[in-house]
Design a protein around this motif. Sequence first.
Motif, mmCIF file in Angstrom:
data_model
loop_
_atom_site.group_PDB
_atom_site.id
_atom_site.type_symbol
_atom_site.label_atom_id
_atom_site.label_comp_id
_atom_site.label_asym_id
_atom_site.label_seq_id
_atom_site.Cartn_x
_atom_site.Cartn_y
_atom_site.Cartn_z
ATOM 1 N N GLU A 1 -0.414 -2.650 18.097
ATOM 2 C CA GLU A 1 -0.847 -2.310 16.937
ATOM 3 C C GLU A 1 -0.135 -1.444 16.181
ATOM 4 O O GLU A 1 -0.028 -0.216 16.461
ATOM 5 N N ILE A 2 0.757 -1.746 15.188
ATOM 6 C CA ILE A 2 1.577 -1.117 14.305
ATOM 7 C C ILE A 2 0.927 -0.708 12.858
ATOM 8 O O ILE A 2 0.699 -1.986 12.248
ATOM 9 N N GLU A 3 1.142 0.379 12.243
ATOM 10 C CA GLU A 3 0.748 0.445 10.842
ATOM 11 C C GLU A 3 1.657 1.332 10.007
ATOM 12 O O GLU A 3 2.168 2.152 10.663
ATOM 13 N N VAL A 4 1.770 0.926 8.861
ATOM 14 C CA VAL A 4 2.691 1.555 7.880
ATOM 15 C C VAL A 4 2.018 1.921 6.616
ATOM 16 O O VAL A 4 1.324 1.101 5.884
ATOM 17 N N LEU B 1 -7.670 0.801 0.503
ATOM 18 C CA LEU B 1 -8.159 2.176 0.365
ATOM 19 C C LEU B 1 -8.256 2.937 1.751
ATOM 20 O O LEU B 1 -9.484 2.728 2.258
ATOM 21 N N PRO B 2 -7.400 3.014 2.444
ATOM 22 C CA PRO B 2 -7.475 3.624 3.744
ATOM 23 C C PRO B 2 -8.195 5.105 3.662
ATOM 24 O O PRO B 2 -8.278 6.011 2.764
ATOM 25 N N GLY B 3 -8.737 5.439 4.655
ATOM 26 C CA GLY B 3 -9.620 6.560 4.676
ATOM 27 C C GLY B 3 -8.691 7.795 4.746
ATOM 28 O O GLY B 3 -7.444 7.832 5.397
ATOM 29 N N PHE B 4 -9.150 8.956 4.409
ATOM 30 C CA PHE B 4 -8.898 10.197 4.633
ATOM 31 C C PHE B 4 -9.513 11.070 5.423
ATOM 32 O O PHE B 4 -9.551 12.450 5.355
ATOM 33 N N THR B 5 -10.138 10.667 6.433
ATOM 34 C CA THR B 5 -10.769 11.435 7.706
ATOM 35 C C THR B 5 -9.927 12.093 8.470
ATOM 36 O O THR B 5 -8.614 11.556 8.622
ATOM 37 N N PHE C 1 -9.380 11.623 11.467
ATOM 38 C CA PHE C 1 -8.807 10.499 12.423
ATOM 39 C C PHE C 1 -8.126 9.375 11.684
ATOM 40 O O PHE C 1 -7.578 8.717 12.430
ATOM 41 N N SER C 2 -7.747 9.620 10.510
ATOM 42 C CA SER C 2 -7.099 8.591 9.643
ATOM 43 C C SER C 2 -5.719 8.427 9.901
ATOM 44 O O SER C 2 -4.938 9.624 9.978
ATOM 45 N N MET C 3 -5.094 7.277 9.881
ATOM 46 C CA MET C 3 -3.625 7.285 10.323
ATOM 47 C C MET C 3 -3.045 7.590 8.851
ATOM 48 O O MET C 3 -2.054 8.122 8.700
ATOM 49 N N PHE C 4 -3.439 6.865 7.683
ATOM 50 C CA PHE C 4 -2.646 6.865 6.446
ATOM 51 C C PHE C 4 -2.156 8.321 6.254
ATOM 52 O O PHE C 4 -1.013 8.319 5.959
ATOM 53 N N PRO C 5 -2.970 9.492 6.097
ATOM 54 C CA PRO C 5 -2.296 10.707 5.604
ATOM 55 C C PRO C 5 -1.563 11.176 6.862
ATOM 56 O O PRO C 5 -0.626 11.974 6.500
#
Length: 356
Positions: free
Chosen positions: A220-223, A310-314, A316-320
């Motif tokens: 599982e890969i995220e960009v 709208l990816p989270g900014f917690t 544990f979040s991946m996006f930030p």
Amino acid sequence: MKKKIGLLYGGKSAEHEVSLSTALAVTKAIDFSVYEVYPIYITQDGEWRKGQRLEESAKTIEQLQLTAGSGKSNDISSFLPAQPSDALDVIIPLLHGPNGEDGTVQGLLEVMNIPYVGNGVLASSAGMDKVVMKQLFQQAGLEQTPYVYFIRRDWDKNQGFWLNKIEAELVWPVFVKPANLGSSVGISKADNREELIAAVKEALKFDRKIVIEQGVVAREIEVGVLGNDEPECSVAGEIKPLKAFYDYQAKYKDGNTAMIIPAELDEAVYAKLQADAKKAFKILDCSGLVRADFFVTATNEILINEVNTLPGFTPFSMFPLLWEHTGLPYPELIERLITLAIERHEEKQLLQVKID
């Protein structure tokens, strides 16, 4: 002068708690020496509460709920400025799921002509509905896993037909998802017909439209994608759940997941992931930010799973985290998103609304 920022969080959604966690993280990262921050809280019952200016970062989620006050109001006029100097420069929607991430609030902000961070009406609504999203991905030529979808009425009328169709077109295991929800809410894995029926029942608690996806053995890969008309990609990250799949509990509760950033990938695979992430961004007409999620098989086949508008900014979040490893720390990421929101809003103001 400091820019006036409205934080819009909470919401009438099963992802209410996720939104509060995101809002708390944003208040801890935003630069109060540059921005005036105003809380706008939507209760889980749908009541809007606009609070006084925050003087410092919130310490707890409970503080964010109390700061916005207890007075209820669903009158749009109460959120409009009494005079131009009171107007908010930008609103940052931190609403996850239906009634916030699906284009509804974005439409309200468009009508009110207020700049806002993130995706517009079309991208938000298409990105929320997994079936529409998949159909657009197919139009763009993006490879993805096989799937079947139906609505509640069809399932209730002829459950046997759909069970036979799923077993004929897909191979166990399958994943059952509400079409219009995120954060892995209502998602179940099914290895046989009995588990499938139970999984559909669970998913129908959250949505009338259900999508059944073929399970795949893959990484599982995220960009992360950032920008407006010329999007840029972050480094790639890999999700390694220590459970059967990356569910709500693993994402937001126990952190029972390993995140590998950057992911170890061949250069050709990495380049294809970036290209596909941008293609998905553009086919949905996205703006601001997107997290594109992929499966990469042992033979380096790349399958797009979904995008999150709208990816989270917690914590544990991946996006930030992806952007931090790309060289854009969290506070600077927020500033970049605000700039992108203002740029997009200014471009829209150039459109002619009168016919000569």
